[in-house]
Scaffold this motif. Structure first.
Motif, mmCIF file in Angstrom:
data_model
loop_
_atom_site.group_PDB
_atom_site.id
_atom_site.type_symbol
_atom_site.label_atom_id
_atom_site.label_comp_id
_atom_site.label_asym_id
_atom_site.label_seq_id
_atom_site.Cartn_x
_atom_site.Cartn_y
_atom_site.Cartn_z
ATOM 1 N N SER A 17 -25.501 59.459 9.960
ATOM 2 C CA SER A 17 -24.759 58.576 9.063
ATOM 3 C C SER A 17 -23.604 59.318 8.407
ATOM 4 N N VAL A 63 -19.677 47.280 15.820
ATOM 5 C CA VAL A 63 -20.230 47.975 14.653
ATOM 6 C C VAL A 63 -21.116 47.078 13.788
ATOM 7 N N ARG A 66 -24.418 48.039 11.864
ATOM 8 C CA ARG A 66 -24.462 49.490 11.661
ATOM 9 C C ARG A 66 -23.491 49.952 10.571
ATOM 10 N N PHE A 67 -22.381 49.275 10.415
ATOM 11 C CA PHE A 67 -21.361 49.652 9.427
ATOM 12 C C PHE A 67 -21.312 48.609 8.320
ATOM 13 N N MET A 82 -21.519 54.106 7.418
ATOM 14 C CA MET A 82 -21.789 54.061 8.858
ATOM 15 C C MET A 82 -23.161 54.676 9.118
ATOM 16 N N LEU A 85 -24.884 56.174 14.069
ATOM 17 C CA LEU A 85 -23.626 56.466 14.746
ATOM 18 C C LEU A 85 -23.847 56.815 16.212
ATOM 19 N N LYS A 86 -22.870 56.434 17.031
ATOM 20 C CA LYS A 86 -22.908 56.661 18.465
ATOM 21 C C LYS A 86 -21.706 57.522 18.883
ATOM 22 N N ASP A 89 -18.337 56.023 18.694
ATOM 23 C CA ASP A 89 -17.709 55.809 17.384
ATOM 24 C C ASP A 89 -16.719 56.918 17.043
ATOM 25 N N THR A 90 -16.663 57.948 17.872
ATOM 26 C CA THR A 90 -15.747 59.056 17.626
ATOM 27 C C THR A 90 -14.305 58.563 17.655
ATOM 28 N N VAL A 115 -13.713 61.325 12.601
ATOM 29 C CA VAL A 115 -15.169 61.194 12.740
ATOM 30 C C VAL A 115 -15.520 61.577 14.172
ATOM 31 N N VAL A 117 -18.834 62.155 16.687
ATOM 32 C CA VAL A 117 -20.271 61.965 16.861
ATOM 33 C C VAL A 117 -20.680 62.654 18.155
#
Length: 119
Positions: A17, A63, A66-67, A82, A85-86, A89-90, A115, A117
């Protein structure tokens, strides 16, 4: 002059997260709408989530669940919580605001926060 400054990005493992913040400063009369967008390498910028002055929210399908977008009007700060995260999501996450000032209604962007991930 309005400035939007994001913070909270970083490197996290998949399933982790992060909470992003976007602090607004300047002579602001009101926030008409605020949002988070992201851009991954080699891809177009995409909408992540928005929130209106009335508190209505909208999320990208990728999202949802999740967001969570929220704001603190007293602190003039927008947030993006968030979770789960996957790697996909980067991206660089940027804050956007449609803001009313004495100069009128204008569109403002922050500089973005990375970000990443890892899988």
């Amino acid at each position: 002059q309005v400035q939007l400054v994001e913070s909270g990005g970083g490197l996290v493992q998949a399933g982790g997260s992060l909470r992003l913040s976007c602090a607004a400063s300047g002579s602001i009369f009101s926030f008409i709408a605020m949002g988070w967008y992201r851009q991954a390498p080699g891809k177009q910028r995409e909408l992540v989530a928005t929130i209106t002055s009335g508190g209505g929210t909208n999320y990208a399908d990728s999202v949802k669940g999740r967001f969570t977008i929220s704001r603190d009007n007293a602190k003039k700060t927008l947030y993006l919580q968030m979770i789960r995260l996957k790697p996909e999501d980067t991206a660089v996450y940027s804050c956007n605001g449609v803001i009313l000032t004495k100069a009128g209604r204008n569109d403002y962007w922050g500089q973005g926060t990375q970000v990443t991930v890892s899988s």
